[in-house]
Design a protein around this motif. Sequence first.
Motif, PDB file in Angstrom:
ATOM      1  N   LYS A  44       7.757  -6.839   7.298  1.00  0.00           N
ATOM      2  CA  LYS A  44       7.940  -6.070   6.070  1.00  0.00           C
ATOM      3  C   LYS A  44       9.198  -6.500   5.331  1.00  0.00           C
ATOM      4  O   LYS A  44       9.231  -6.590   4.098  1.00  0.00           O
ATOM      5  CB  LYS A  44       7.996  -4.577   6.385  1.00  0.00           C
ATOM      6  CG  LYS A  44       6.666  -3.993   6.851  1.00  0.00           C
ATOM      7  CD  LYS A  44       6.769  -2.497   7.071  1.00  0.00           C
ATOM      8  CE  LYS A  44       5.431  -1.895   7.471  1.00  0.00           C
ATOM      9  NZ  LYS A  44       5.498  -0.433   7.691  1.00  0.00           N
ATOM     10  N   LEU A  45      10.239  -6.789   6.081  1.00  0.00           N
ATOM     11  CA  LEU A  45      11.493  -7.229   5.464  1.00  0.00           C
ATOM     12  C   LEU A  45      11.298  -8.554   4.735  1.00  0.00           C
ATOM     13  O   LEU A  45      11.766  -8.736   3.596  1.00  0.00           O
ATOM     14  CB  LEU A  45      12.576  -7.357   6.536  1.00  0.00           C
ATOM     15  CG  LEU A  45      13.940  -7.916   6.057  1.00  0.00           C
ATOM     16  CD1 LEU A  45      14.538  -7.002   4.978  1.00  0.00           C
ATOM     17  CD2 LEU A  45      14.900  -8.077   7.229  1.00  0.00           C
ATOM     18  N   ASN A  46      10.620  -9.480   5.381  1.00  0.00           N
ATOM     19  CA  ASN A  46      10.372 -10.786   4.743  1.00  0.00           C
ATOM     20  C   ASN A  46       9.534 -10.630   3.481  1.00  0.00           C
ATOM     21  O   ASN A  46       9.764 -11.304   2.467  1.00  0.00           O
ATOM     22  CB  ASN A  46       9.683 -11.721   5.738  1.00  0.00           C
ATOM     23  CG  ASN A  46      10.606 -12.133   6.884  1.00  0.00           C
ATOM     24  OD1 ASN A  46      11.831 -12.139   6.723  1.00  0.00           O
ATOM     25  ND2 ASN A  46      10.021 -12.473   8.039  1.00  0.00           N
ATOM     26  N   THR A  47       8.521  -9.727   3.533  1.00  0.00           N
ATOM     27  CA  THR A  47       7.692  -9.476   2.350  1.00  0.00           C
ATOM     28  C   THR A  47       8.529  -8.913   1.213  1.00  0.00           C
ATOM     29  O   THR A  47       8.403  -9.316   0.037  1.00  0.00           O
ATOM     30  CB  THR A  47       6.551  -8.512   2.686  1.00  0.00           C
ATOM     31  OG1 THR A  47       5.761  -9.058   3.742  1.00  0.00           O
ATOM     32  CG2 THR A  47       5.665  -8.248   1.472  1.00  0.00           C
ATOM     33  N   CYS A  48       9.362  -7.968   1.523  1.00  0.00           N
ATOM     34  CA  CYS A  48      10.230  -7.367   0.498  1.00  0.00           C
ATOM     35  C   CYS A  48      11.163  -8.404  -0.119  1.00  0.00           C
ATOM     36  O   CYS A  48      11.392  -8.421  -1.340  1.00  0.00           O
ATOM     37  CB  CYS A  48      11.040  -6.217   1.099  1.00  0.00           C
ATOM     38  SG  CYS A  48      10.037  -4.777   1.514  1.00  0.00           S
ATOM     39  N   LEU A  49      11.693  -9.286   0.718  1.00  0.00           N
ATOM     40  CA  LEU A  49      12.590 -10.328   0.192  1.00  0.00           C
ATOM     41  C   LEU A  49      11.849 -11.273  -0.747  1.00  0.00           C
ATOM     42  O   LEU A  49      12.379 -11.688  -1.785  1.00  0.00           O
ATOM     43  CB  LEU A  49      13.208 -11.106   1.367  1.00  0.00           C
ATOM     44  CG  LEU A  49      14.206 -10.332   2.242  1.00  0.00           C
ATOM     45  CD1 LEU A  49      14.633 -11.170   3.446  1.00  0.00           C
ATOM     46  CD2 LEU A  49      15.441  -9.911   1.423  1.00  0.00           C
ATOM     47  N   SER A  53      12.446 -11.788  -4.842  1.00  0.00           N
ATOM     48  CA  SER A  53      12.671 -13.072  -5.492  1.00  0.00           C
ATOM     49  C   SER A  53      11.747 -13.247  -6.691  1.00  0.00           C
ATOM     50  O   SER A  53      12.163 -13.701  -7.757  1.00  0.00           O
ATOM     51  CB  SER A  53      12.450 -14.202  -4.485  1.00  0.00           C
ATOM     52  OG  SER A  53      12.597 -15.454  -5.097  1.00  0.00           O
ATOM     53  N   SER A  54      10.458 -12.858  -6.504  1.00  0.00           N
ATOM     54  CA  SER A  54       9.497 -12.980  -7.605  1.00  0.00           C
ATOM     55  C   SER A  54       9.877 -12.085  -8.774  1.00  0.00           C
ATOM     56  O   SER A  54       9.824 -12.484  -9.938  1.00  0.00           O
ATOM     57  CB  SER A  54       8.102 -12.621  -7.099  1.00  0.00           C
ATOM     58  OG  SER A  54       7.160 -12.646  -8.152  1.00  0.00           O
TER      59      SER A  54
END
Length: 276
Positions: A44-49, A53-54
């Motif tokens: 979830k953290l990686n998805t949020c990051l 960025s987008s």
Amino acid sequence: MKRTVLLLSLAAMTLTSCGSKKKIAELEAKNKEIQDLLNTATVKLNTCLSEKSSLSDQVDYLKKTNADLITNVGNVTTLSSKGAENLEKTLESLKEKDLKITRLQDAITRKDSVTLALVSSVKRAVGINDPDIEVNVEKGVVYISIADKLLFKSGSYQVSDRAKEILGKVAAIVKDKSNFECMVEGHTDNVPIKNPVLQDNWDLSVKRATSIVRILQQDFGIEPGRLVASGRGEYVPLESNDTAEGRARNRRTRILILPKIDQFYDMIEKEMKNQK
């Protein structure tokens, strides 16, 4: 007594060992659960990051677009007055073109009105109820089609007395319309002609047309400059020549009453000059 104490000691050690294994199993299960939660949180953290960025890129794009719009607003304000002038000129040009089209349509309508009036008078004069005489209009030209048997004997180009009566009615209309020309077309079937004077159906169709033209000129006083004689032979049939009825329909003479082409174009040219 010593034996009893030893047995109790062994029993206590066994119970202690079983309890430790159970505790270890519970701790391992808890540890696995915590590890699974950690893995999920990492995903979830990686998805949020990635989303962050987008969104950051979109914010930068919107900022640039907003700046461009502010610049374009200034340019539009500068060009608006010129655009209004160009629009006004375009509308004026469209009005002029509409006026030209209207004038041309009026000219064509006047021509069509004359043609329709001519058709009506021709139908009244030649007797439209006769099945061997047909009157119609195609592309602004009046056609009077007269069956072969009303004008000539078979294989002959000598005009009958009955034909002269019909031609007299047509001649009266042609003389009354001084701005119109009269073309006579001879048509035959495809049966070869048996006449020592005539070579073929081409020859017969032309001689029949010239015979009628001479009568219109000599007997009814139509100016020869308004008369045209033509022969079409067997090559423009109305029906198949395979039956007697079809051949009878194809043996005919057509008299065309049409406006003089040069006068019609003079009228159009005059209208065009008036529009300039």
